[in-house]
Write an enzyme that holds these catalytic residues in place. Sequence first.
Site, PDB file in Angstrom:
ATOM      1  N   ASP A 298       3.387  -4.584   7.894  1.00 49.05           N
ATOM      2  CA  ASP A 298       2.011  -4.032   8.004  1.00 49.05           C
ATOM      3  C   ASP A 298       1.095  -4.599   7.943  1.00 49.05           C
ATOM      4  O   ASP A 298       0.504  -5.677   7.034  1.00 49.05           O
ATOM      5  CB  ASP A 298       2.099  -2.999   6.540  1.00 49.05           C
ATOM      6  CG  ASP A 298       0.766  -2.375   6.283  1.00 49.05           C
ATOM      7  OD1 ASP A 298      -0.194  -2.493   7.247  1.00 49.05           O
ATOM      8  OD2 ASP A 298       0.750  -1.811   5.260  1.00 49.05           O
TER       9      ASP A 298
ATOM     10  N   GLN B  17      -4.404  -5.129   7.010  1.00 51.27           N
ATOM     11  CA  GLN B  17      -5.481  -6.246   6.516  1.00 51.27           C
ATOM     12  C   GLN B  17      -5.253  -7.404   7.251  1.00 51.27           C
ATOM     13  O   GLN B  17      -6.186  -8.328   6.897  1.00 51.27           O
ATOM     14  CB  GLN B  17      -4.924  -6.238   4.965  1.00 51.27           C
ATOM     15  CG  GLN B  17      -5.020  -5.068   4.084  1.00 51.27           C
ATOM     16  CD  GLN B  17      -6.689  -4.577   4.019  1.00 51.27           C
ATOM     17  OE1 GLN B  17      -7.675  -5.325   4.222  1.00 51.27           O
ATOM     18  NE2 GLN B  17      -6.770  -3.350   4.102  1.00 51.27           N
TER      19      GLN B  17
ATOM     20  N   LYS C 115      -9.997  -0.744  11.076  1.00 52.00           N
ATOM     21  CA  LYS C 115      -9.968  -2.131   9.990  1.00 52.00           C
ATOM     22  C   LYS C 115     -10.328  -3.378  10.639  1.00 52.00           C
ATOM     23  O   LYS C 115     -10.478  -4.334  10.035  1.00 52.00           O
ATOM     24  CB  LYS C 115      -8.716  -2.295   9.114  1.00 52.00           C
ATOM     25  CG  LYS C 115      -8.492  -1.069   8.056  1.00 52.00           C
ATOM     26  CD  LYS C 115      -7.543  -1.253   7.099  1.00 52.00           C
ATOM     27  CE  LYS C 115      -7.128  -0.212   6.274  1.00 52.00           C
ATOM     28  NZ  LYS C 115      -7.872   0.083   5.384  1.00 52.00           N
TER      29      LYS C 115
ATOM     30  N   CYS D  56      -5.054   2.291  -3.520  1.00 53.43           N
ATOM     31  CA  CYS D  56      -3.484   2.998  -2.918  1.00 53.43           C
ATOM     32  C   CYS D  56      -2.397   2.173  -3.318  1.00 53.43           C
ATOM     33  O   CYS D  56      -1.427   1.896  -2.438  1.00 53.43           O
ATOM     34  CB  CYS D  56      -3.554   3.173  -1.424  1.00 53.43           C
ATOM     35  SG  CYS D  56      -5.003   4.784  -1.134  1.00 53.43           S
TER      36      CYS D  56
ATOM     37  N   HIS E 254       1.003  -1.330   0.108  1.00 52.35           N
ATOM     38  CA  HIS E 254      -0.147  -0.035  -0.068  1.00 52.35           C
ATOM     39  C   HIS E 254       0.856   1.277   0.012  1.00 52.35           C
ATOM     40  O   HIS E 254       1.917   1.111   0.558  1.00 52.35           O
ATOM     41  CB  HIS E 254      -0.761   0.026   1.235  1.00 52.35           C
ATOM     42  CG  HIS E 254      -1.991   0.950   1.265  1.00 52.35           C
ATOM     43  ND1 HIS E 254      -1.662   2.179   1.767  1.00 52.35           N
ATOM     44  CD2 HIS E 254      -3.100   0.754   1.495  1.00 52.35           C
ATOM     45  CE1 HIS E 254      -2.779   2.902   1.956  1.00 52.35           C
ATOM     46  NE2 HIS E 254      -3.753   2.026   1.595  1.00 52.35           N
TER      47      HIS E 254
END
Lengths: 405, 132
Positions: free
Chosen positions: A198, A201, A224, A361, A122
């Site tokens: 990261d 998600q 999220k 993104c 991203h």
Amino acid sequence: MVFDSALLRPMFPILAQTAYEHPLIYLDNAATTQKPLAVLDAIQTYYRTGNANVHRGAHFLSDRATSHFENARTVVAEFLKAPEQSHVIWTKGATEAINMVAYGLEHVLEKGDEILITSLEHHANLVPWQQLAFRTGARLRVVPLTSSGEWEEEFAHYFTDRTRIFAATHISNAIGCTTPLSTMLALAKQQGAFTLVDGAQAVAHYPVDVSELDCDFYVFSGHKMYGPTGIGVLYGKQHALEVLMPYQTGGEMVRHVSYQATEFNVLPFRLEAGTPNIEGAIGLAAACDFLSEQNRPALLAWEQSLANHVYTRLKKYGGIDLYSPEKNTTLVSFSVPNIHVIDLNAYLDSQGIAVRAGSHCAHPLMAQLGVTGTLRASFACYNTLEEADRFCDALFDAMEILGDD
Amino acid sequence: MTDPLQAADIKQRLQECRSKEETFKALVTLSKTLPRLSADDKTDANKVKGCESAVWLITDDCQGIRHIKADSDAKLMRGVLVALISLVAGKTLPDIQNMDLKAELAELNLSSYLTSSRTNGILAILDRLQQP
């Protein structure tokens, strides 16, 4: 299937509404999830009964707020299986957490050092590193995908003795595939690089164990994973967090200040300047509790089965280019040749169906896939099979209407 | 070639739409009347910046009348372009510059399609229509 998403729906009041006279179908969960009553209640309760500034002022409400706020940190530490609650730093979200690391590590980089990321990133896990490279003369390198969207077989040579930082997503937001983290993290560590994952998600779907992953930093956003917006987490190992130069200074993060010098506070406060997002931390802890109270393997299996159901129907219908994996993912990402994704999105919206159309993104990844954008349907625990089917039916209707010239 | 009568038709057709789905279908129908641009015309210079889809717009002032050709890779945008071009068809540049295009656009009942990110693109298109 032991899991019944219908039982969860009353916990998410926002879902019980119509959009353009159709029942609202929310399949944009990879962008942000809806919030359960438990999270809404936690935020309300904080303001109704416990609002005060934390870590200062010895009075009843301040003690209560501080206790709830620090308890939230403990809840998140346990959620991540972090060894110490002081290794959990509150941030605005994953983006701020990555920026904190990118600024905080600037002093360890030298010209010619390498920052390694992957093709799946991203922009939030790309632009901060690119800009860090510009500032320091370091080189940004990218572990590539093949043209079919698979990892290159031989990626070990991207990890060199100049690799100082390796940053990778846990799960791709754009196409839903999983990064081979254990292999890549091991390669990065062999070179002595700092490692950042990261998890934006991942956290809503997969159990995360930062101790087992053994990365230096793990970041995610609360919104999220059923939590509020404006709160996120930077987890770090003790030594890694201590290396970081605070990228913001001010109150809370200091132990002693004179006009000549400032002595910084200990972790986690050293990296948390200013009054923190107290309601956000408390809301996020409620979201962690919400998830922990569920049968998480059943939730994940349900979300994956919905994605697989849609994948299978789209594949069978034909004329659709699919970019997400067939299995073991909670989203479906695709495009239809000669039909713009924003046109498909507009029709789905007119039917009350929320998805995401665009580049997600991830411009460089889209370029590698040879598309300007994809349509992404992403699932959460409250989505039903009927919703997945209505999405497919509406998509096929849209293709019929839009594909006639 | 569009004429003012057709502009009134288009306006009426869009104003009669009672749901987002009806507007969607009306824009799809309109999109089919837009002559497409050749690949040669789809240059960077002709591209309108700030649109979510790719939009190309060419103006040509011939004997005082402004002629407009436009295209997009998205069908609904092509429908929107047909509606926008109809507003200024047969007019001179000074006429167009004297028009309140934003107000005219607002009467077309397209607000649910011109979301915030897309509005920027639309404003850039309106700007091009009024540029010398």
